[in-house]
Design a protein around this motif. Structure first.
Motif, PDB file in Angstrom:
ATOM      1  N   UNK A 168      -2.517 -15.619  20.275  1.00  0.00           N
ATOM      2  CA  UNK A 168      -3.607 -16.454  19.805  1.00  0.00           C
ATOM      3  C   UNK A 168      -4.917 -15.627  19.597  1.00  0.00           C
ATOM      4  N   UNK A 169      -5.798 -16.566  19.454  1.00  0.00           N
ATOM      5  CA  UNK A 169      -7.260 -15.826  19.263  1.00  0.00           C
ATOM      6  C   UNK A 169      -7.694 -14.905  20.248  1.00  0.00           C
ATOM      7  N   UNK A 170      -7.378 -15.116  21.411  1.00  0.00           N
ATOM      8  CA  UNK A 170      -7.973 -14.247  22.601  1.00  0.00           C
ATOM      9  C   UNK A 170      -7.068 -13.216  22.644  1.00  0.00           C
TER      10      UNK A 170
ATOM     11  N   UNK B 135      -5.294 -11.614  20.134  1.00  0.00           N
ATOM     12  CA  UNK B 135      -5.740 -10.729  18.933  1.00  0.00           C
ATOM     13  C   UNK B 135      -7.245  -9.904  18.995  1.00  0.00           C
ATOM     14  N   UNK B 136      -7.984 -10.846  19.542  1.00  0.00           N
ATOM     15  CA  UNK B 136      -9.438 -10.250  19.709  1.00  0.00           C
ATOM     16  C   UNK B 136      -9.207  -9.294  20.804  1.00  0.00           C
ATOM     17  N   UNK B 137      -8.551  -9.316  21.890  1.00  0.00           N
ATOM     18  CA  UNK B 137      -8.586  -8.273  22.890  1.00  0.00           C
ATOM     19  C   UNK B 137      -7.894  -7.017  22.202  1.00  0.00           C
ATOM     20  N   UNK B 138      -6.819  -7.425  21.446  1.00  0.00           N
ATOM     21  CA  UNK B 138      -6.231  -6.289  20.585  1.00  0.00           C
ATOM     22  C   UNK B 138      -7.206  -5.410  19.835  1.00  0.00           C
ATOM     23  N   UNK B 139      -8.071  -6.021  18.849  1.00  0.00           N
ATOM     24  CA  UNK B 139      -8.984  -5.535  18.287  1.00  0.00           C
ATOM     25  C   UNK B 139      -9.824  -4.494  19.182  1.00  0.00           C
TER      26      UNK B 139
ATOM     27  N   UNK C  32       5.059 -15.218  21.197  1.00  0.00           N
ATOM     28  CA  UNK C  32       6.323 -15.765  20.379  1.00  0.00           C
ATOM     29  C   UNK C  32       5.795 -16.446  19.092  1.00  0.00           C
ATOM     30  N   UNK C  33       4.369 -16.385  18.847  1.00  0.00           N
ATOM     31  CA  UNK C  33       3.894 -16.723  17.599  1.00  0.00           C
ATOM     32  C   UNK C  33       2.400 -15.998  17.392  1.00  0.00           C
ATOM     33  N   UNK C  34       2.036 -16.074  16.212  1.00  0.00           N
ATOM     34  CA  UNK C  34       0.576 -15.661  15.832  1.00  0.00           C
ATOM     35  C   UNK C  34      -0.340 -16.733  15.572  1.00  0.00           C
ATOM     36  N   UNK C  35      -1.409 -16.778  16.513  1.00  0.00           N
ATOM     37  CA  UNK C  35      -2.207 -17.886  16.222  1.00  0.00           C
ATOM     38  C   UNK C  35      -2.424 -18.962  17.199  1.00  0.00           C
ATOM     39  N   UNK C  36      -1.297 -19.125  17.872  1.00  0.00           N
ATOM     40  CA  UNK C  36      -1.280 -20.301  19.174  1.00  0.00           C
ATOM     41  C   UNK C  36      -1.879 -21.450  18.510  1.00  0.00           C
TER      42      UNK C  36
ATOM     43  N   UNK D 217      -6.329 -17.388  11.835  1.00  0.00           N
ATOM     44  CA  UNK D 217      -5.423 -16.480  12.517  1.00  0.00           C
ATOM     45  C   UNK D 217      -4.971 -15.199  11.817  1.00  0.00           C
ATOM     46  N   UNK D 218      -4.446 -15.463  10.565  1.00  0.00           N
ATOM     47  CA  UNK D 218      -4.086 -14.403   9.663  1.00  0.00           C
ATOM     48  C   UNK D 218      -4.878 -13.336   9.477  1.00  0.00           C
ATOM     49  N   UNK D 219      -6.124 -13.673   9.413  1.00  0.00           N
ATOM     50  CA  UNK D 219      -7.338 -12.777   9.461  1.00  0.00           C
ATOM     51  C   UNK D 219      -7.352 -11.951  10.808  1.00  0.00           C
ATOM     52  N   UNK D 220      -7.389 -12.607  11.707  1.00  0.00           N
ATOM     53  CA  UNK D 220      -7.265 -11.993  13.342  1.00  0.00           C
ATOM     54  C   UNK D 220      -6.228 -10.837  13.206  1.00  0.00           C
ATOM     55  N   UNK D 221      -4.841 -11.258  12.825  1.00  0.00           N
ATOM     56  CA  UNK D 221      -3.713 -10.591  12.787  1.00  0.00           C
ATOM     57  C   UNK D 221      -3.910  -9.245  12.034  1.00  0.00           C
TER      58      UNK D 221
END
Length: 122
Positions: free
Chosen positions: A12-14, A16-20, A34-38, A61-65
């Motif tokens: 989710x947002x948290x 993917x942000x951590x991944x950035x 299990x999903x992208x975006x939560x 969420x697509x932009x986050x990914x």
């Protein structure tokens, strides 16, 4: 087996942000989810996110990914089923594979709680 610097459970947002942020610090990063975006995927209209005009949640969420991948995050669509700490390494089982990392970030968010009442699914 590859040893990651960080495994993030949650896409989710948290997560993917951590991944950035981990990738920008040149840490090898794996996101398990299990999903992208939560929960954000269930939101049709987001207008309170800094720097972003109003948009649908899935689009944001697509932009986050895309940004997380751009900086080098690996994303594996699988549910983490077991976490073990072995000395200074975290082992995470997901699907039929196992992954190891020096650091584990839990960002799996939340799910709606069911009230179990008639007509709830509608």
């Amino acid at each position: 087996m590859k040893l990651y610097d960080a495994i993030i459970i949650g896409g989710g947002a948290a997560g993917l942000t951590a991944a950035v942020y981990t990738c920008r610090k040149k840490l090898s990063t794996l996101v398990l989810s299990v999903d992208i975006g939560g929960q954000t995927n269930l939101t049709n209209h987001i207008e309170n996110y800094p720097g972003v005009d109003a948009c649908p949640g899935p689009e944001l969420m697509k932009k986050f990914e895309e940004q997380a991948k751009h900086f080098g995050a690996e994303i594996v669509m699988a549910k983490a089923t077991k976490v073990e700490k072995k000395k200074n390494i975290f082992a995470v089982a997901a699907g039929d594979k196992s992954y190891e990392a020096k650091t584990l970030i839990l960002a799996f968010g939340k799910v709606h709680r069911s009230l179990n009442i008639p007509g709830e699914a509608k």
